[in-house]
Design a protein around this motif. Structure first.
Motif, PDB file in Angstrom:
ATOM      1  N   ASP A 583       0.896  -1.068  -0.282  1.00  0.00           N
ATOM      2  CA  ASP A 583      -0.013  -0.066  -0.078  1.00  0.00           C
ATOM      3  C   ASP A 583       0.996   1.286   0.064  1.00  0.00           C
ATOM      4  O   ASP A 583       2.095   1.302   0.547  1.00  0.00           O
ATOM      5  N   MET A 584       0.413   2.392  -0.622  1.00  0.00           N
ATOM      6  CA  MET A 584       1.181   3.601  -0.618  1.00  0.00           C
ATOM      7  C   MET A 584       1.246   4.203   0.536  1.00  0.00           C
ATOM      8  O   MET A 584       2.176   5.077   0.901  1.00  0.00           O
ATOM      9  N   SER A 585       0.413   3.987   1.556  1.00  0.00           N
ATOM     10  CA  SER A 585       0.302   4.811   2.616  1.00  0.00           C
ATOM     11  C   SER A 585       0.979   4.034   3.983  1.00  0.00           C
ATOM     12  O   SER A 585       0.721   2.835   4.156  1.00  0.00           O
ATOM     13  N   LYS A 586       2.021   4.826   4.428  1.00  0.00           N
ATOM     14  CA  LYS A 586       2.791   4.532   5.631  1.00  0.00           C
ATOM     15  C   LYS A 586       1.955   4.289   6.716  1.00  0.00           C
ATOM     16  O   LYS A 586       2.063   3.153   7.525  1.00  0.00           O
ATOM     17  N   THR A 587       0.871   5.125   7.005  1.00  0.00           N
ATOM     18  CA  THR A 587      -0.045   4.654   8.007  1.00  0.00           C
ATOM     19  C   THR A 587      -0.772   3.513   7.935  1.00  0.00           C
ATOM     20  O   THR A 587      -0.929   2.657   8.872  1.00  0.00           O
ATOM     21  N   TYR A 588      -1.383   3.196   6.688  1.00  0.00           N
ATOM     22  CA  TYR A 588      -1.976   1.713   6.503  1.00  0.00           C
ATOM     23  C   TYR A 588      -1.096   0.694   6.461  1.00  0.00           C
ATOM     24  O   TYR A 588      -1.380  -0.310   6.963  1.00  0.00           O
ATOM     25  N   VAL A 589       0.181   0.872   5.968  1.00  0.00           N
ATOM     26  CA  VAL A 589       1.145  -0.526   6.140  1.00  0.00           C
ATOM     27  C   VAL A 589       1.345  -0.716   7.606  1.00  0.00           C
ATOM     28  O   VAL A 589       1.328  -1.828   8.069  1.00  0.00           O
ATOM     29  N   ASN A 590       1.583   0.560   8.578  1.00  0.00           N
ATOM     30  CA  ASN A 590       1.958   0.197   9.863  1.00  0.00           C
ATOM     31  C   ASN A 590       0.558  -0.392  10.501  1.00  0.00           C
ATOM     32  O   ASN A 590       0.579  -1.116  11.347  1.00  0.00           O
ATOM     33  N   GLN A 610       5.749  -0.256   1.477  1.00  0.00           N
ATOM     34  CA  GLN A 610       5.280   0.755   1.200  1.00  0.00           C
ATOM     35  C   GLN A 610       5.367   1.472  -0.179  1.00  0.00           C
ATOM     36  O   GLN A 610       6.580   1.679  -0.271  1.00  0.00           O
ATOM     37  N   SER A 611       4.461   1.434  -1.023  1.00  0.00           N
ATOM     38  CA  SER A 611       4.908   1.696  -2.469  1.00  0.00           C
ATOM     39  C   SER A 611       3.682   2.219  -3.258  1.00  0.00           C
ATOM     40  O   SER A 611       2.563   1.712  -2.848  1.00  0.00           O
ATOM     41  N   ARG A 641       2.143  11.451  -3.342  1.00  0.00           N
ATOM     42  CA  ARG A 641       3.230  10.401  -3.607  1.00  0.00           C
ATOM     43  C   ARG A 641       3.059   9.809  -4.878  1.00  0.00           C
ATOM     44  O   ARG A 641       4.220   9.200  -5.027  1.00  0.00           O
TER      45      ARG A 641
END
Length: 717
Positions: A583-590, A610-611, A641
């Motif tokens: 997923d592109m979002s760091k928030t969602y990956v975490n 994250q990408s 992004r």
């Protein structure tokens, strides 16, 4: 001489009484204005002393008309040269209502302007100039049905602009509305009887200053008496000086004998210098005390034995602020009970629920307009016999269904019907997070999702023709009925507004609260946030899809693209797959990592990336292949992004083709999206074996929903 004075809606009767006290006769009240008669001295007195009027006009024409030509002739026939000559500038304003010939105020103003210009051209062959910003004269026209009223503005500036306030601070109340509130609260009588005055949320100090001016008999126009009538040909300077001198003498005497105390406070620190500066400009700072104070943690001792508390507390200006503002009003009530026992009190607000939260019974209520907002002034005596326990939203209300409006009764019945329909499915499958309602009734356009002992409501943006007050009331009904039927307190009902997201709004937080909750689904745990984002972290319509992937995951390599918070990855991992979550979002990956941790899934054999998914696909075309892939892209994205935008309809062929290149022969790709008008490209159906399986992936609570996914199973031929 005939005059008319305009004022805020709801102030007409007060203004008529005020003008009568100046000596006006033949008074008649109309919506937002009062007509009256008197001499030139009365006109000067009214301009200088009116605390309630916005402007005062000398009425030159009060008549009827049947045609546009008649309208023009009557304006043109007025002797404009008696009032100003062609060397002076003028501007025209118009208010037009309910007339078939003049349907637009701008058009009415243009016709008046033409008639005046033609008057001078016909007589002097000269035309006066128009100056919209700073004219010598302002001509005002009121068209109401077939009635026409034409007046010359004697003031030149709004009479609410006293001259002591250059900045208004946060949500300022206009000076003449503040004066109207004071008069409704009977402040002139109370001040004469020695009552003190207190505003604990004083902002820029308008109510404080108006109260002090009223008690000291300071004419509101003394600081700003550069009136337009100075340019008027009929102006009598000697008479004006007489009126002005009388007002100055009264103000001086009033200040010398003023014994009332005026106390203001506010928790917003930046307001305090502004309030003090305004009080100093008014010449009344010596009588006014202004301090920093939060009503929840008061510093000041009880003010005095008798007084009037009057305030303009904050309103809920944005969706989701209701509970925060309601709590402020509860604190406001506690403050008054502790600090202002046996005082007279009042406040203006937009919503009855805020007034009820104070917990003191009101004995009088008055309707006003504060700008464009419909408000009420609530007046009451702060005495124990008037106290009551306000509704507590932190507890379930067993009387929630008493006195429900007709529409809310229909909503209640629909929610009961939906609950009964889903009862057996929810029990058999141990489902605790589900969709209860999706705009089943047009009047209540919202989605209600249940997350165990809490509810999440997304309101669809109401049509523009629905008044804000009506939509807000319907929203309150939804919250009340949802909480009541689910037997949960209203604080457990979280409200958001769903509308088309654009640009940076797409991932905008709806609340600043960092409030996460752990829920269970099919024995697995997931972290959701019901306050912070429009989407909660768990797409409920994919409940069956997740279970399907869990059943096919054993020993598989699983790829989750546009993975959001990784809930599908959790199911795959718990089913025995090794997973890749992108997923592109760091928030969602975490967030996905936290969901894995909640379910005690070892990080070994699982990767989180994250990408930008499109970029990741391009970079991994030659990498290892997957047995099972879940692809659930957004309808549209223009995240900062990304180098370009993403559109699922436009970019589907590239997206699916690149994804299928990573799918093993015999593997399965589950492709899903929420775009209602989505149409699969023919080239894809020719290249791959594709079957739409939406019906098999939708759980019963989403069968009738207008917001659910569509899903396809895609395999190599």
């Amino acid at each position: 001489m005939q005059f008319y004075a305009i004022c805020p809606k709801g102030v007409e009767s007060l203004l008529a009484t005020e003008l009568e006290s100046f000596g006006a006769t033949n008074l008649k009240e109309h919506p937002t204005h009062v007509t009256f008669e008197g001499d030139l001295k009365l006109a000067y007195t009214s301009c200088l002393n009116s605390r309630l009027a916005n402007r005062i006009y000398l009425c030159l024409l009060d008549d009827t008309f049947d045609t546009l030509d008649e309208f023009y002739r009557k304006v043109n026939s007025l002797e404009w040269s008696w009032h100003f000559d062609f060397k002076q500038t003028f501007a025209v304003s118009c208010v037009a209502r309910k007339n078939k010939h003049i349907r637009h105020s701008g058009f009415g103003g243009q016709k008046v302007k033409d008639a005046i210009v033609d008057y001078y051209m016909e007589r002097y062959e000269q035309r006066p100039s128009i100056d919209k910003d700073n004219p010598d004269y302002r001509v005002h026209a009121v068209v109401n049905g077939n009635q026409i009223k034409i007046g010359i503005d004697l003031c030149g500036h709004g009479l609410n602009q006293r001259g002591y306030r250059e900045e208004g601070g946060r949500a300022p109340i206009k000076e003449n509305l503040a004066a109207a509130l004071l008069m409704r609260a009977d402040w002139p009588r109370l001040a004469a009887e020695g009552y003190d005055f207190h505003d604990p949320m004083c902002g820029s100090g308008t109510l404080l200053i108006e109260a002090a001016m009223m008690a000291a008999d300071v004419a509101p126009g003394l600081l700003n008496h550069d009136y337009a009538f100075h340019q008027w040909k009929q102006h009598d300077e000697e008479l004006w000086q007489e009126v002005l001198t009388t007002a100055k003498d009264k103000a001086e005497q009033g200040k010398q004998t003023l014994s009332n105390h005026f106390y203001g406070s506010d928790s917003f620190r930046k307001s305090l210098p502004l309030a003090k500066d305004n009080a100093e400009k008014s010449g009344l700072l010596e009588f006014i005390q202004i301090d920093e104070q939060d009503i929840r943690h008061p510093k000041q001792a009880p003010v005095s034995d008798k007084g009037l508390l009057l305030s303009n507390p904050p309103y809920a200006e944005r969706l989701g602020e209701e509970e925060q503002v309601t709590q402020l009003y509860r604190d406001f009530g506690d403050y008054m009970k502790a600090r202002c026992q046996n005082w007279q009190a009042g406040f203006i607000t937009t919503d009855e629920q805020f007034a009820k939260a104070v917990g003191i019974r009101s004995h009088k209520q008055y309707k006003f307009k504060n700008g464009a907002l419909d408000c009420k002034l609530y007046l009451f005596e702060v005495a124990p016999e008037n106290y009551y326990k306000p509704f507590d939203p932190t507890r379930w209300n067993p009387d929630w269904d008493k006195n429900l409006p007709e529409g809310a009764v229909m909503l209640k019945n629909r929610l009961k019907k939906n609950t009964q329909r889903l009862k057996s499915y929810l029990k058999q499958n141990e489902v605790t997070c589900y969709r209860l309602y999706d705009a089943d009734l047009p009047e209540y356009a919202a989605v209600i999702d249940v997350y165990e002992d809490e509810a999440h409501i997304q309101e669809y943006l109401p049509p523009k023709d629905i008044p804000e007050k009506v939509s807000r009331k319907r929203l309150q009904d939804i919250v009340r009925v949802t909480a009541g039927l689910l037997e949960i307190p209203e604080v457990n009902v979280h409200l958001k507004q769903r509308q088309r997201q654009k640009g940076k709004q797409q991932y905008t937080k709806q609340s600043s609260d960092e409030d996460f909750k752990v829920v269970q689904e099919n024995g697995f745990k997931f972290q959701v946030n019901l306050k912070q984002y429009l989407d909660t972290g768990l797409f409920l319509d994919h409940r069956k899809t997740r279970k399907q992937i869990h059943g096919e995951a054993n020993g598989a390599k699983f790829l989750n693209l546009f993975a959001y918070t990784g809930s599908v990855s959790v199911y795959a991992a718990m089913g025995g797959a090794s997973t890749t979550t992108v997923d592109m979002s760091k928030t969602y990956v975490n967030w996905a990592r936290k969901n894995f941790s909640l379910n005690s899934i070892s990080p070994y054999g699982h990767s989180f990336v994250q990408s930008d998914c499109m970029q990741w696909l391009e970079e991994n075309q030659d990498q290892s292949q997957y047995d099972l892939i879940f692809l659930d892209p957004p309808t549209f994205s223009n995240s900062k992004r990304m180098d370009t935008t993403f559109d699922v309809q436009r970019d589907q062929e590239k997206l699916i083709t690149m994804t299928m290149s990573l799918l093993k022969q015999g593997g399965k790709l589950y492709f899903s999206n929420n775009f209602k008008k989505f149409a699969l490209e023919k080239s894809l159906t020719e290249a791959f074996d594709i079957h739409e399986i939406t019906g098999k992936t939708l759980p019963p609570d989403f069968k009738n929903s207008r917001n659910h996914h569509r899903c396809w199973l895609i395999q190599h031929k």
